[in-house]
Each structure stands twice: as structure tokens, then as C-alpha cells.
Design a protein around this motif. Structure first.
Motif, PDB file in Angstrom:
ATOM      1  N   ASP A  63       2.552   2.571  -5.886  1.00 35.98           N
ATOM      2  CA  ASP A  63       3.279   3.293  -4.839  1.00 35.98           C
ATOM      3  C   ASP A  63       4.133   4.416  -5.420  1.00 35.98           C
ATOM      4  OD1 ASP A  63       2.187   1.766  -2.841  1.00 35.98           O
ATOM      5  OD2 ASP A  63       3.937   0.469  -2.585  1.00 35.98           O
TER       6      ASP A  63
ATOM      7  N   VAL B 144       1.906   7.482  -6.125  1.00 42.53           N
ATOM      8  CA  VAL B 144       1.575   8.228  -4.915  1.00 42.53           C
ATOM      9  C   VAL B 144       2.788   9.010  -4.424  1.00 42.53           C
ATOM     10  CG1 VAL B 144       0.844   8.034  -2.506  1.00 42.53           C
ATOM     11  CG2 VAL B 144      -0.258   6.636  -4.264  1.00 42.53           C
ATOM     12  N   ALA B 145       3.940   8.363  -4.398  1.00 42.54           N
ATOM     13  CA  ALA B 145       5.150   9.018  -3.894  1.00 42.54           C
ATOM     14  C   ALA B 145       5.570  10.200  -4.766  1.00 42.54           C
ATOM     15  CB  ALA B 145       6.294   8.012  -3.804  1.00 42.54           C
TER      16      ALA B 145
ATOM     17  N   ALA C 148      -0.063  15.632   1.949  1.00 37.92           N
ATOM     18  CA  ALA C 148       0.775  14.476   1.638  1.00 37.92           C
ATOM     19  C   ALA C 148       0.838  13.517   2.816  1.00 37.92           C
ATOM     20  CB  ALA C 148       2.186  14.929   1.262  1.00 37.92           C
TER      21      ALA C 148
ATOM     22  N   ARG D 267      -0.714   9.760   2.308  1.00 36.00           N
ATOM     23  CA  ARG D 267       0.209   8.622   2.361  1.00 36.00           C
ATOM     24  C   ARG D 267      -0.048   7.745   3.572  1.00 36.00           C
ATOM     25  NH1 ARG D 267       4.721  12.761   0.010  1.00 36.00           N
ATOM     26  NH2 ARG D 267       3.947  12.625  -2.137  1.00 36.00           N
TER      27      ARG D 267
ATOM     28  N   TRP E 248      -3.051   5.721   2.472  1.00 37.04           N
ATOM     29  CA  TRP E 248      -2.589   4.769   1.457  1.00 37.04           C
ATOM     30  C   TRP E 248      -1.830   3.614   2.102  1.00 37.04           C
ATOM     31  CZ3 TRP E 248      -3.513   4.260  -3.668  1.00 37.04           C
ATOM     32  CH2 TRP E 248      -2.672   3.414  -4.394  1.00 37.04           C
ATOM     33  N   SER E 249      -0.942   3.919   3.012  1.00 36.02           N
ATOM     34  CA  SER E 249      -0.144   2.891   3.664  1.00 36.02           C
ATOM     35  C   SER E 249      -1.028   1.909   4.426  1.00 36.02           C
ATOM     36  CB  SER E 249       0.864   3.543   4.616  1.00 36.02           C
ATOM     37  OG  SER E 249       1.567   2.566   5.354  1.00 36.02           O
TER      38      SER E 249
END
Length: 435
Positions: free
Chosen positions: A194, A197-198, A207, A211, A214-215
């Protein structure tokens, strides 16, 4: 509460999470100038992208080394014992992560969608590194929940930690220590993933899409694993529920989501993204069904783990549910007896597993699953073939999708099953076995 009932997700037209499989005017990507379903242009030459093309796994490994060096340094600043015993094991497990096929799917999806210029190369490799760390989390926790002793031909992380402290306390306490530490190790890998990615620099629209995918991917993995465990506990033999769990716990994560991430990083349009996600959904389900077959018929030298774990753990696989349904439909009492005695029997002997294999073949369940794999793969490739113009990147990506469902059985697939229509390119490999 009524048992969960679900249709075969691989056959459904819409995705169960449509907001991730399409880019629409209501999504964050709508902030960009509207370009409705424009065809993709051929890849433009880019030295950095071309260098990665030659060795994607190695390039992802290089990005991963940078991430791990930073995280291990931070861990060492916190506590030397923690850095060596836990963080070090997480790093080593991730470094030894096989063919990095999810990262390759990500990369070639990005390239096939026309990406690869500027900083897209570096950002894609970083997201690939994050995928590898997420894979570590999934495998460490999966091995723990299944009580597996081996992974990639070596002791699983919880077994390794248990053996590391053998003799320092009673056996039950060291076993519990290994299990608890494996929970922490998986959590640490997820936290690192995480973080990557962040911390990856992306333009605002990209982005938001990356994200979001990904979430949802993380939540899907947990939901699928829970359905798997719940079915294991209750002895569920529901074929729809088995397919639903397989779809969530593996098919999305192993194939569809890496393709979606690659498309997002390349700025692909909605039509292309939808087609890629449809292809990934079908091929991903075929991959999981292949995994179910390989658990029983696979060659341990190719799979890296012992055979029969799903049977011994009573996993609610589609293969087992289908065999039971066929035995019941034909009143094949001997077959039902073999399956009922074997499923969930942790002490199942090799001879007992041979008996299960015989039933799976005799009832036609093995052949039926092989046929379903072939149909899903063909459907997925039809979606894929219409999504993108011809290019080297498309050919490489198609090869990965084709190889994802290849048999790893010692005897190969049954004679009536034909190979996939296209051979994978050199250097491609199927996604690692998760379950």
C-alpha cells in the motif's frame, strides 16, 4: 441467513464491479479531455520501455529491490531483531517470488494499450513491485489458513519460524508463535504494498483510477477467501458458490485486475478497458479451475507444492462439487463414499488420494472441468483479440493469457482436451499457484 447463491460469474455479461472495468464520463478519468473510444496508436519507440520489454521480470525485480532496501532500512532503524526475523523473511519471500507473472500482465497490458513513454515506465514497475508484495501477503496468509507445510518447494513462512524457535518453548507454543508471526508478516507485506502505491507519482486522473482498482482488489481477495473458508467450515458443495469464491479470491486478482491496472496506467479508453477486463475475467476463472485440477493431478515438480491439499482441507472447489453432483445423479454410491470420506480428511493417504483421482475421472468431473477451462479460455481470447490492434506487446500479452491455463499434471490433460490455439512466447509463464 440463507446460503449465498450466485450465478456463474464467468458467464455473466456485466462485471460484478462495473465501476472498475470501464472508464466512464462519471469516473475521475472524465476530467481529461473527452476522447470517445479512440483507437490506440502503435507503440512509439522508447529506449527505457524497450529495455524493460527484454526482461520484464528482471526489471520488476530491480524496482522491488529498491523498495525492499528502503523498507528494510526503516525496519532496522526500529529494531534489529524485527528487521532480521520478520521484515527480512518478508523481503526474502518476495524476492523468491517465481516468474512475477501478475507484474508481467500489468506491464504488457500497459504496453499493448500504447503506454511506455516518459515516467510511465517507472510508475508501472513500481506498481508491479506493489503487486509482488501483495502476492506475498496473500500467499503467507493462505499457507497459514490452509496449514500448508511447503511453498515453492520450501517450508512456508509460519513453518520456518516455528522451526527456527523449536526447542526454545513447548511445541504448541512455538507452533502458535509461527502462526501469529505469519499473520504479522502478511500484514507487513500488505502495508509495504500500500505504501508503494500511495507513494507512486501519478497524474490525478490516473491516480484515482489506479487506487480505486487497487482498493477493490484487496477487498475482493478478502471476500473470496472468506467465502472459501466459510464453505470449508460448512461443507458446502454448491457449484455456484464455489465459482463465486474462485472468482473473487483468485480470478480477479490473478488476471483481471493486473490488466485493468495496466490499462489505467496507459490511459486506455473505456471500450479497450472493458474488453481487457472481460478477457481477464474469463481467463482468470479458467486459471483458478486449472489450479483446482492441478491440486489433485498436478506434478509437484511443476506446481512447487504437494498434491491433495484442497481435498484434505475440504476446500469447496467447483471440481469437488461437480464430482459429487454427478455421483449423486447416477446413484454412484461407491464414488460418493470415496468423496465424502476424503474431503476434509487431513490424514488422507496417497492411496486415498489415488481413489479420489479415480472418482474424478470416472464421474467425468475432470473432463468436464477441462472442457469448461477450454471454453472460458477461448471466450477470453475472443474478447482480447478484438480489444487492441496487432503489435508485439499484444502478442506477448496474449501468450501470457494463453499459458495461464496450461496443465501442470504429470500425465497432461485428458486426451480429448486440445491445447490452446496460440503458444506462449519464450519467457512467459502461468500465474503462480495460490490455492
Amino acid at each position: 441467513m440463507r446460503p449465498i447463491q450466485a450465478k456463474d460469474p464467468s458467464a455473466a455479461a456485466p462485471s460484478p464491479v462495473p465501476r472498475l472495468t470501464a472508464s466512464s464520463d462519471s469516473s475521475p478519468r472524465a476530467k481529461r479531455p473527452h476522447q470517445p473510444n479512440r483507437p490506440h496508436q502503435p507503440d512509439r519507440p522508447d529506449p527505457a520501455a524497450d529495455a524493460v520489454d527484454a526482461d520484464v521480470a528482471g526489471a520488476v525485480g530491480g524496482a522491488l529491490e529498491q523498495v525492499l532496501a528502503d523498507r528494510l532500512a526503516r525496519a532496522g532503524a526500529l529494531d534489529a531483531l524485527f528487521a532480521v526475523e520478520l521484515a527480512g523473511r518478508v523481503a526474502r519471500f518476495t524476492r523468491e517470488g517465481g516468474k512475477r507473472t501478475r507484474s508481467q500482465l500489468l506491464w504488457w497490458s500497459m504496453r499493448a494499450c500504447g503506454g511506455g513513454a516518459g515516467r510511465t515506465v517507472a510508475t508501472t514497475l513500481r506498481i508491479g513491485a506493489a503487486l509482488e508484495l501483495l502476492q506475498t501477503c496473500a500467499l503467507v496468509h493462505d499457507d497459514l489458513m490452509d496449514g500448508s507445510a511447503l511453498r515453492r518447494g520450501r517450508p512456508t513462512l509460519h513453518a520456518d519460524l516455528r522451526d527456527r524457535y523449536a526447542g526454545s518453548a513447548p511445541a504448541d507454543r512455538t507452533a502458535r508463535f509461527g502462526e501469529a508471526s505469519a499473520v504479522l508478516a502478511g500484514d507487513l507485506a500488505l502495508a509495504w504494498a500500500d505504501d508503494v502505491v500511495a507513494e507512486t507519482a501519478l497524474d490525478p486522473a490516473t491516480a484515482a483510477m489506479v487506487r480505486r482498482v487497487w482498493s477493490d482488489m484487496r477487498t475482493e481477495m478478502v471476500a473470496g477467501q472468506f467465502l472459501d473458508l466459510q464453505g470449508q467450515l460448512t461443507g458446502s458443495r454448491s457449484r455456484p458458490q464455489a465459482l463465486r469464491a474462485a472468482h473473487l479470491k483468485s480470478a480477479l486478482y490473478s488476471v483481471q485486475r493486473p490488466l485493468a491496472l495496466g490499462a489505467a496506467l496507459a490511459g486506455a479508453d473505456g471500450r479497450t478497458t472493458r474488453a481487457l477486463c472481460s478477457a481477464g475475467r474469463c481467463v482468470g476463472m479458467a486459471f483458478q479451475l486449472r489450479d483446482d485440477l492441478d491440486d489433485v493431478f498436478g506434478d509437484p515438480r511443476l506446481t512447487g507444492k504437494s498434491c491433495g491439499d484442497d481435498i484434505r482441507n475440504g476446500k469447496p472447489t467447483y471440481l469437488a462439487a461437480l464430482a459429487l453432483a454427478r455421483a449423486e445423479a447416477t446413484a454412484d454410491q461407491p464414488a460418493m463414499t470415496v468423496l465424502e470420506r476424503a474431503l476434509g480428511n487431513e490424514d488422507l493417504t496417497p492411496a486415498g488420494l489415488d481413489g479420489v483421482r479415480d472418482v474424478l475421472v470416472r464421474t467425468g468431473a475432470r473432463q468436464a472441468v477441462e472442457t469448461k477451462i477450454g471454453r472460458l479460455s477461448a471466450r477470453g481470447l475472443r474478447h482480447f483479440d478484438g480489444a487492441l490492434p496487432e503489435s508485439v506487446a499484444k502478442s506477448r500479452l496474449r501468450g501470457l493469457l494463453t499459458s495461464a491455463t496450461a496443465s501442470r499434471a504429470a500425465d497432461g490433460p485428458p486426451d480429448r482436451v486440445r491445447p490452446a490455439p496460440a503458444a506462449p512466447p519464450a519467457g512467459s509463464a502461468a500465474p503462480e499457484t495460490r490455492r
